[in-house]
Write a protein that holds these residues in place. Structure first.
Motif, PDB file in Angstrom:
ATOM      1  N   ALA A   1       0.853  -1.179   0.000  1.00 18.93           N
ATOM      2  CA  ALA A   1       0.000   0.000   0.000  1.00 18.93           C
ATOM      3  C   ALA A   1       0.894   1.236   0.000  1.00 18.93           C
ATOM      4  CB  ALA A   1      -0.908  -0.017   1.217  1.00 18.93           C
ATOM      5  N   GLY A   2       0.505   2.254  -0.756  1.00 22.69           N
ATOM      6  CA  GLY A   2       1.306   3.460  -0.891  1.00 22.69           C
ATOM      7  C   GLY A   2       2.239   3.433  -2.082  1.00 22.69           C
ATOM      8  N   ASP A   3       2.328   2.285  -2.759  1.00 20.48           N
ATOM      9  CA  ASP A   3       3.161   2.190  -3.963  1.00 20.48           C
ATOM     10  C   ASP A   3       2.454   2.825  -5.159  1.00 20.48           C
ATOM     11  OD1 ASP A   3       5.097   0.742  -2.606  1.00 20.48           O
ATOM     12  OD2 ASP A   3       4.592  -1.183  -3.532  1.00 20.48           O
ATOM     13  N   VAL A   4       3.233   3.297  -6.106  1.00 19.46           N
ATOM     14  CA  VAL A   4       2.744   3.602  -7.446  1.00 19.46           C
ATOM     15  C   VAL A   4       3.286   2.484  -8.324  1.00 19.46           C
ATOM     16  CG1 VAL A   4       2.779   5.180  -9.410  1.00 19.46           C
ATOM     17  CG2 VAL A   4       2.655   6.088  -7.071  1.00 19.46           C
ATOM     18  N   VAL A   5       2.372   1.749  -8.950  1.00 18.19           N
ATOM     19  CA  VAL A   5       2.732   0.566  -9.725  1.00 18.19           C
ATOM     20  C   VAL A   5       2.426   0.818 -11.196  1.00 18.19           C
ATOM     21  CG1 VAL A   5       2.261  -1.898 -10.044  1.00 18.19           C
ATOM     22  CG2 VAL A   5       2.205  -0.926  -7.759  1.00 18.19           C
ATOM     23  N   GLU A   6       3.342   0.361 -12.043  1.00 21.57           N
ATOM     24  CA  GLU A   6       3.160   0.424 -13.491  1.00 21.57           C
ATOM     25  C   GLU A   6       3.120  -1.004 -14.005  1.00 21.57           C
ATOM     26  OE1 GLU A   6       5.280   3.306 -16.389  1.00 21.57           O
ATOM     27  OE2 GLU A   6       6.574   1.539 -16.229  1.00 21.57           O
ATOM     28  N   VAL A   7       2.082  -1.340 -14.760  1.00 22.58           N
ATOM     29  CA  VAL A   7       1.980  -2.688 -15.337  1.00 22.58           C
ATOM     30  C   VAL A   7       1.947  -2.566 -16.858  1.00 22.58           C
ATOM     31  CG1 VAL A   7       0.871  -3.759 -13.347  1.00 22.58           C
ATOM     32  CG2 VAL A   7      -0.538  -2.743 -15.108  1.00 22.58           C
ATOM     33  N   THR A   8       2.690  -3.453 -17.506  1.00 20.32           N
ATOM     34  CA  THR A   8       2.773  -3.458 -18.965  1.00 20.32           C
ATOM     35  C   THR A   8       2.416  -4.837 -19.487  1.00 20.32           C
ATOM     36  OG1 THR A   8       4.500  -1.763 -18.943  1.00 20.32           O
ATOM     37  CG2 THR A   8       4.312  -3.090 -20.944  1.00 20.32           C
ATOM     38  N   ALA A   9       1.610  -4.852 -20.531  1.00 18.08           N
ATOM     39  CA  ALA A   9       1.282  -6.070 -21.269  1.00 18.08           C
ATOM     40  C   ALA A   9       1.879  -5.936 -22.655  1.00 18.08           C
ATOM     41  CB  ALA A   9      -0.234  -6.258 -21.372  1.00 18.08           C
ATOM     42  N   THR A  10       2.627  -6.953 -23.091  1.00 20.00           N
ATOM     43  CA  THR A  10       3.266  -6.940 -24.406  1.00 20.00           C
ATOM     44  C   THR A  10       2.840  -8.169 -25.179  1.00 20.00           C
ATOM     45  OG1 THR A  10       5.172  -5.766 -23.494  1.00 20.00           O
ATOM     46  CG2 THR A  10       5.477  -6.860 -25.636  1.00 20.00           C
ATOM     47  N   LEU A  11       2.321  -7.968 -26.369  1.00 21.78           N
ATOM     48  CA  LEU A  11       1.886  -9.063 -27.234  1.00 21.78           C
ATOM     49  C   LEU A  11       3.117  -9.800 -27.765  1.00 21.78           C
ATOM     50  CD1 LEU A  11      -0.663 -10.290 -28.595  1.00 21.78           C
ATOM     51  CD2 LEU A  11      -0.260  -8.692 -30.478  1.00 21.78           C
ATOM     52  N   THR A  12       3.192 -11.120 -27.525  1.00 22.71           N
ATOM     53  CA  THR A  12       4.383 -11.874 -27.927  1.00 22.71           C
ATOM     54  C   THR A  12       4.101 -12.927 -28.990  1.00 22.71           C
ATOM     55  OG1 THR A  12       4.091 -13.435 -26.103  1.00 22.71           O
ATOM     56  CG2 THR A  12       5.543 -11.539 -25.720  1.00 22.71           C
ATOM     57  N   ARG A  13       2.827 -13.318 -29.162  1.00 20.42           N
ATOM     58  CA  ARG A  13       2.484 -14.304 -30.191  1.00 20.42           C
ATOM     59  C   ARG A  13       1.053 -14.089 -30.631  1.00 20.42           C
ATOM     60  NH1 ARG A  13      -0.411 -18.595 -31.069  1.00 20.42           N
ATOM     61  NH2 ARG A  13      -1.169 -18.631 -28.942  1.00 20.42           N
ATOM     62  N   VAL A  14       0.831 -14.188 -31.944  1.00 19.24           N
ATOM     63  CA  VAL A  14      -0.500 -14.027 -32.513  1.00 19.24           C
ATOM     64  C   VAL A  14      -0.875 -15.318 -33.228  1.00 19.24           C
ATOM     65  CG1 VAL A  14      -1.896 -12.731 -34.178  1.00 19.24           C
ATOM     66  CG2 VAL A  14      -0.150 -11.550 -32.821  1.00 19.24           C
ATOM     67  N   GLY A  15      -1.933 -15.978 -32.734  1.00 19.22           N
ATOM     68  CA  GLY A  15      -2.485 -17.159 -33.397  1.00 19.22           C
ATOM     69  C   GLY A  15      -3.775 -16.785 -34.099  1.00 19.22           C
ATOM     70  N   ASN A  16      -4.502 -17.797 -34.572  1.00 19.97           N
ATOM     71  CA  ASN A  16      -5.778 -17.514 -35.243  1.00 19.97           C
ATOM     72  C   ASN A  16      -6.734 -16.776 -34.316  1.00 19.97           C
ATOM     73  OD1 ASN A  16      -5.027 -18.647 -37.686  1.00 19.97           O
ATOM     74  ND2 ASN A  16      -5.731 -20.683 -37.086  1.00 19.97           N
ATOM     75  N   ARG A  17      -6.935 -17.305 -33.103  1.00 15.96           N
ATOM     76  CA  ARG A  17      -7.803 -16.660 -32.120  1.00 15.96           C
ATOM     77  C   ARG A  17      -7.111 -16.484 -30.769  1.00 15.96           C
ATOM     78  NH1 ARG A  17     -12.094 -20.275 -31.298  1.00 15.96           N
ATOM     79  NH2 ARG A  17     -12.699 -18.880 -29.629  1.00 15.96           N
ATOM     80  N   SER A  18      -5.931 -17.034 -30.599  1.00 16.85           N
ATOM     81  CA  SER A  18      -5.229 -16.906 -29.322  1.00 16.85           C
ATOM     82  C   SER A  18      -4.077 -15.917 -29.450  1.00 16.85           C
ATOM     83  CB  SER A  18      -4.715 -18.264 -28.851  1.00 16.85           C
ATOM     84  OG  SER A  18      -3.728 -18.752 -29.738  1.00 16.85           O
ATOM     85  N   ARG A  19      -3.783 -15.300 -28.326  1.00 15.07           N
ATOM     86  CA  ARG A  19      -2.691 -14.329 -28.250  1.00 15.07           C
ATOM     87  C   ARG A  19      -1.903 -14.614 -26.975  1.00 15.07           C
ATOM     88  NH1 ARG A  19      -5.049 -13.931 -32.560  1.00 15.07           N
ATOM     89  NH2 ARG A  19      -6.552 -12.321 -33.059  1.00 15.07           N
ATOM     90  N   ASP A  20      -0.587 -14.615 -27.049  1.00 19.91           N
ATOM     91  CA  ASP A  20       0.249 -14.733 -25.857  1.00 19.91           C
ATOM     92  C   ASP A  20       0.713 -13.342 -25.457  1.00 19.91           C
ATOM     93  OD1 ASP A  20      -0.040 -17.468 -25.865  1.00 19.91           O
ATOM     94  OD2 ASP A  20       1.984 -17.881 -26.587  1.00 19.91           O
ATOM     95  N   ILE A  21       0.707 -13.112 -24.154  1.00 18.26           N
ATOM     96  CA  ILE A  21       1.050 -11.800 -23.612  1.00 18.26           C
ATOM     97  C   ILE A  21       2.052 -11.980 -22.475  1.00 18.26           C
ATOM     98  CG2 ILE A  21       0.152  -9.733 -22.470  1.00 18.26           C
ATOM     99  CD1 ILE A  21      -2.593 -10.371 -23.710  1.00 18.26           C
ATOM    100  N   ASP A  22       3.091 -11.150 -22.454  1.00 13.20           N
ATOM    101  CA  ASP A  22       4.016 -11.069 -21.327  1.00 13.20           C
ATOM    102  C   ASP A  22       3.630  -9.847 -20.497  1.00 13.20           C
ATOM    103  OD1 ASP A  22       5.420 -13.250 -22.240  1.00 13.20           O
ATOM    104  OD2 ASP A  22       7.245 -12.140 -22.746  1.00 13.20           O
ATOM    105  N   PHE A  23       3.684 -10.010 -19.180  1.00 15.79           N
ATOM    106  CA  PHE A  23       3.330  -8.939 -18.253  1.00 15.79           C
ATOM    107  C   PHE A  23       4.501  -8.626 -17.334  1.00 15.79           C
ATOM    108  CE2 PHE A  23      -0.609 -11.287 -19.046  1.00 15.79           C
ATOM    109  CZ  PHE A  23      -1.484 -10.279 -19.393  1.00 15.79           C
TER     110      PHE A  23
END
Length: 132
Positions: free
Chosen positions: A68-90
């Protein structure tokens, strides 16, 4: 829309004291995962025009506490694109942290930021429904 590997979205959030669950004002690990869900939704809207569905995490690393009291930054990066699936690194990084020893509202900018949580996940884009 930007359906390109390497595309990323970043959110920043202050962690309120009401979210602390443990001694030392620690928040639970699920707090960071919830932030990952939010940023994944944002990324999916940008890449596919749909909020998509989180199918599962393939890896989660809790590397440092979020407090509590932190300022947090979260990032999602697209790493793989399939027909309907996507892999994401966080990645969740603590950018600022409360410094109560200096005073009740004191805080420090962390340089470099502290990497708190990393994860990998797969989201699935639902089959498009025909317009009625």
């Amino acid at each position: 829309m930007s359906l390109t590997e390497g595309f990323s979205v970043t959110h920043r959030r202050y962690v309120p004291y009401a979210h602390a669950h443990y001694g030392g004002n620690l928040v639970d690990g699920a707090y960071g995962l919830a932030l990952f869900g939010d940023v994944a939704t944002d990324l999916s809207i940008h890449t596919d025009g749909d909020e998509s569905l989180l199918a599962g995490y393939s890896d989660v690393e809790f590397r440092a506490p979020i407090q509590a009291g932190d300022v947090v930054e979260v990032t999602a990066t697209l790493t793989r694109v399939g027909n309907r699936s996507r892999d994401i690194d966080f990645e969740a990084r603590v950018l600022c942290r409360a410094a109560p020893a200096r005073g009740p509202s004191a805080a420090d900018v962390l340089d470099p930021p502290l990497v708190a949580t990393r994860a990998k996940a797969t989201v699935v884009v639902p089959v498009a429904q025909p317009a009625s």
